[in-house]
Design an enzyme around this catalytic site. Structure first.
Site, PDB file in Angstrom:
ATOM      1  N   THR A   6       0.854  -1.189   0.000  1.00 32.22           N
ATOM      2  CA  THR A   6       0.000   0.000   0.000  1.00 32.22           C
ATOM      3  C   THR A   6       0.881   1.226   0.000  1.00 32.22           C
ATOM      4  O   THR A   6       1.941   1.249   0.624  1.00 32.22           O
ATOM      5  CB  THR A   6      -0.872   0.048   1.264  1.00 32.22           C
ATOM      6  N   GLU A  29      -6.116  -3.560   0.014  1.00 35.38           N
ATOM      7  CA  GLU A  29      -6.467  -4.616   0.948  1.00 35.38           C
ATOM      8  C   GLU A  29      -7.710  -5.397   0.516  1.00 35.38           C
ATOM      9  O   GLU A  29      -8.069  -6.386   1.160  1.00 35.38           O
ATOM     10  CB  GLU A  29      -6.706  -4.020   2.346  1.00 35.38           C
ATOM     11  N   LYS A  88     -14.125  15.023  14.836  1.00 40.33           N
ATOM     12  CA  LYS A  88     -14.934  14.571  15.970  1.00 40.33           C
ATOM     13  C   LYS A  88     -15.147  15.749  16.915  1.00 40.33           C
ATOM     14  O   LYS A  88     -14.304  16.049  17.758  1.00 40.33           O
ATOM     15  CB  LYS A  88     -14.233  13.408  16.697  1.00 40.33           C
ATOM     16  N   TRP A 136     -19.866  13.791  14.405  1.00 42.41           N
ATOM     17  CA  TRP A 136     -18.887  13.783  13.328  1.00 42.41           C
ATOM     18  C   TRP A 136     -19.215  14.876  12.317  1.00 42.41           C
ATOM     19  O   TRP A 136     -20.357  15.000  11.879  1.00 42.41           O
ATOM     20  CB  TRP A 136     -18.893  12.409  12.613  1.00 42.41           C
TER      21      TRP A 136
END
Lengths: 549, 549
Positions: A188, A332, A444, A449
């Protein structure tokens, strides 16, 4: 009670043998530049050459067991041969991302302990200067045009691809392979810490290839030709080289000719029915086609992923008779996670929310949404949480941690083994995923959120704003609050108060940023995504000139 | 080197959970007769009811472990629920073929040790008289209309399906299942010896479902509706109930209304985009549509299998805007073996040989052709041999032989574990299979093979011949020679010499039969295929009036 079914493993070898025999007449066409006749190779020929390559790697270069064989290559027929031969002989294909910073390339080659690198000649200027530091590498195999003298004095033995495989047997005694064994390795290009290796199994590649070929996903058949723009070093070109060989789909490979003009040229000349690439490619091609109109409506469907596609881009291509179709995934996830095909019976207008979503999950990708307090959220199309996924082509660990064993960082894998995607969004009652943020980019604030992406999009709608990046910064009262960093267009005269008021027209008041700054440009990662950690660090180090409103 | 992929098993449970959640709004529509509103049930509802059914089977009927639960049912929503619930709870779904002779049904229920039979009420007249001899059966669960009093005095407990599942929890703690465990059991309706059980695994069903959904095979998506005419007791309805639930494909189920008129009715009313059935069904529907024309062009593609489709039938449906697409398979192949999609870029005329072939193999079905002397034959489109196949959804044995263990008869499985299909044909260089004969129907004459099917087709082209069956009979000089048995049309006056001369126009002289007989009709098996063993036996017993020319 056991079944009476045969116990046949799912392997890349089966894909190789099947494509060579049953779809021998399908073609890999590699672009060789304007005015040149493209290079054409049948699946039958590629399959025989894959056997020759495997023989050469074993007998001449001494590749054995599950050693890693790396590729530093564009999309072309030889790279497909490597995709087929290396896993089928039991070795592990390691695709090197040629866009990575040099330091990371050196680190990755050492971490994977690559013994062999197959490289396109045109990439020798990139590889040669790094090679002295790649001490595990014993052999370099060069394919295609390029200046070999750059390798003079190298510690590695240098081979010509064509000479290496020439005159070898076109059969290979492919070993029986356990389907859970490693087949391919991909790192990655994360923005934090060292790159992390994802090891695909024969089983995961086989199942993923079948999924790509379902009508629900890319739906390709032996009557299609797919233009594979997404690089083979980028999550296995979204699985296309294996999926196409499995179903006899013709491949059109751009090699190093990734600029808009040659792409337009090869589409008109070779008439692909499908293509796959990130939005940037389609932005560039659109500009090219606006300047020099050509008919590209042969491409009925284009799979678009890597980042969200602007609606205006989809609309523009709709007018060209080309349907851009969102897909979502990551290294992934092999990568196919979702594909955005709208339900039946909708008007074009009604289809939009579905087309702009990331799409629906296939059976092989089981999703769940986890809220700010770790609770499981309903699929109501509103509740936003981090997406976690589970399935046979989803990573459950990373390769080779500090102690040599695979590792499962707590921010990447849940305790019960699901992958934490780091993506935040919601799922509709009918199973469509809409992503709104990266988890690390969500602000946050006081137990709620705030979506940084929503704020950025709203800001970028202002006529004097070129780009905007919103990041979370620490706040004594609320925990976190948004910092708005804007790139103004040339000659812009707008002030922060005016921008804040503009934002107030589309965003709830409690979400409006107090902290503002002007920056010259938004930092980007090697694959062109906003690199927000740079802005967060600049803020923390006091390098930004911040105004509080 | 192991992969870092998650180890997630391929199970029917995953299909059930996925279809219920992601494709909850897809529909199973069950026909209930002319003028009646069809019964509609969403995948969400079917999924919850499957959990209720599993709970009832476990808690009320005591089903545990891998016990067999049989179904004697038409195609309908409740049968789909059984398809999902029984394997997912770890038990084994055993579909009973209601067309089998009574003796075989009794034999099969005993062999499988079925404890429970779920039966449609309309099939009680079939089941009730046999039940006293089905001593393993402890529970009968009745669904849908029918006279329950037929079961009065039965040794088994009788339950109402709807009462049994009502008021139970709509969740079930589905067990973790090894993907190689048994999921479903189906007996072949072979014409010789006892029926043979094929046990499908969770893995084989999952992989087969993915294959059905590839664009190369049936290519169905959540935007399609498929009319599943092929019975659920006939090789899992060609995999459709699981494949549709996997991809959210709407199902149209005919229940017991399999006659041409109601089929036409439900097509016009429900507008399916796809259908699957044997040629006989399409023959009947064509007659109905000729008598009472209706527009059925909503069905873009029809998958047709079970036996070869006459070209005239394909042509007739082409004119109706419906494309009949050949597929080949058998109980032992789950059944999907090949699908006949022609290559791209051909004219309608050029497509014919491909459409009339059995089609191309998918990667999961590895083929080889074995010649008269056991040698492996080339794929040259001419060399005819017996087809043997290998793959993860292909049987490698039959269930429960004389000693209780699975068994591998030498005429059904090669020494290295491949399935001998018993089908004879050739494969083209581009991987298309064309079947010409059953291996047992090929006439081995002096070291050469004569195709009985070729002779039959040539004979049936004669205007005075209604049907013809050609079988091998022993011959002192040649080993075997063909016997031609013909069914003449009413009022026919043709003689054998004339038929032989007619045959000579299209068949090589050495293949022409010397032995001729007239029969009243060709004996058929329970699924409508020519039952040639009856003719062979009649010949051996001297029951036929044979003329030698």
């Amino acid at each position: 009670m056991l079944s009476t079914m045969q116990d046949v493993p799912l392997t890349v070898t089966r894909i190789l043998v099947h494509g060579t025999l049953v779809h021998g007449s399908s073609q890999i066409t590699t672009w060789t530049g304007e005015g040149q006749e493209p290079h054409r190779r049948s699946f039958a020929e590629a399959g025989l050459r894959a056997a020759q390559l495997a023989g050469a790697l074993r007998d001449e270069l001494g590749v054995e067991g599950d050693q890693r064989v790396a590729t530093l290559m564009w999309n072309n027929a030889e790279h497909v041969e490597a995709y087929l031969a290396i896993p089928s002989m039991g070795a592990v294909l390691h695709t090197l991302n040629l866009r990575l910073p040099a330091e990371q390339l050196v680190w990755i080659v050492a971490h994977a302990a690559d013994r062999v690198i197959i490289v396109n000649g045109s990439l020798l200027p990139l590889l040669a200067p790094l090679l002295p530091r790649m001490t595990t590498v014993e052999h370099i195999v060069v394919s295609g045009p390029g200046d070999r003298s750059l390798l003079d004095g190298s510690h590695a033995r240098v081979h010509e691809y064509e000479e290496l495989i020439a005159d070898r047997p076109t059969t290979y005694d492919w070993p029986e392979i356990d389907e859970r064994q490693a087949a391919a390795l991909c790192y990655t290009s994360g923005t934090t810490g060292d790159p992390k290796g994802v090891v695909y199994s024969h089983r995961s590649i086989y199942l993923h290839s079948m999924q790509v070929n379902t009508a629900q996903s890319m739906g390709l058949t032996d009557r299609d030709t797919t233009l594979v723009v997404v690089p083979q070093f980028h999550v296995n070109a979204w699985g296309l080289p294996h999926a196409t060989f499995m179903s006899g789909v013709n491949m059109l490979m751009p090699d190093r000719f990734l600029q808009p003009a040659p792409l337009a040229e090869m589409i008109v000349s070779e008439q692909p029915t499908h293509a796959a690439a990130v939005p940037t490619i389609w932005q560039g091609l659109l500009a090219e086609l606006t300047a020099h109109p050509r008919d590209i409506s042969c491409m009925k469907t284009v799979t678009i992923g890597g980042s969200a596609c602007p609606p205006s881009l989809m609309e523009a291509y709709d007018k060209l008779g080309v349907r851009l179709c969102h897909a979502w995934g990551m290294t992934e996830t092999s990568p196919l996670g979702t594909v955005a095909n709208p339900p039946a019976g909708l008007t074009a207008e009604e289809e939009w929310p579905y087309r702009l979503s990331q799409g629906r999950f296939p059976a092989g990708v089981e999703p769940r949404l986890i809220g700010p307090s770790g609770e499981r959220l309903p699929w109501d199309g509103e509740s936003a949480g981090e997406l976690e996924v589970r399935g046979p082509w989803i990573a459950g660990a990373y390769y080779g941690g500090a102690n040599g064993e695979d590792f499962r960082p707590a921010d990447k894998f849940s305790e019960d083994g699901w992958l934490k995607t780091g993506d935040v969004g919601h799922i509709s009652p009918d199973g469509y995923l809409t992503l709104t943020d990266r988890a690390k980019d969500v602000i946050k604030s006081g137990g709620e959120w705030i979506s940084s992406v929503d704020l950025e999009n709203a800001l970028m709608a202002h006529p004097q704003v070129a780009e905007a990046a919103v990041v979370a910064v620490p706040d004594a009262k609320w925990g976190e609050r948004p910092l708005a960093s804007v790139v103004l267009k040339e000659g812009a005269s707008v002030g922060f108060a005016e921008l804040r008021a503009f934002l107030g027209e589309s965003v709830a008041k409690w979400q409006l940023p107090e902290r503002w700054t002007v920056i010259a440009s938004v930092p980007k990662t090697s694959v062109g995504k906003f690199d927000k950690k740079v802005i967060r660090r600049q803020y923390a180090d006091g390098e930004l000139d911040v105004t509080e409103l």
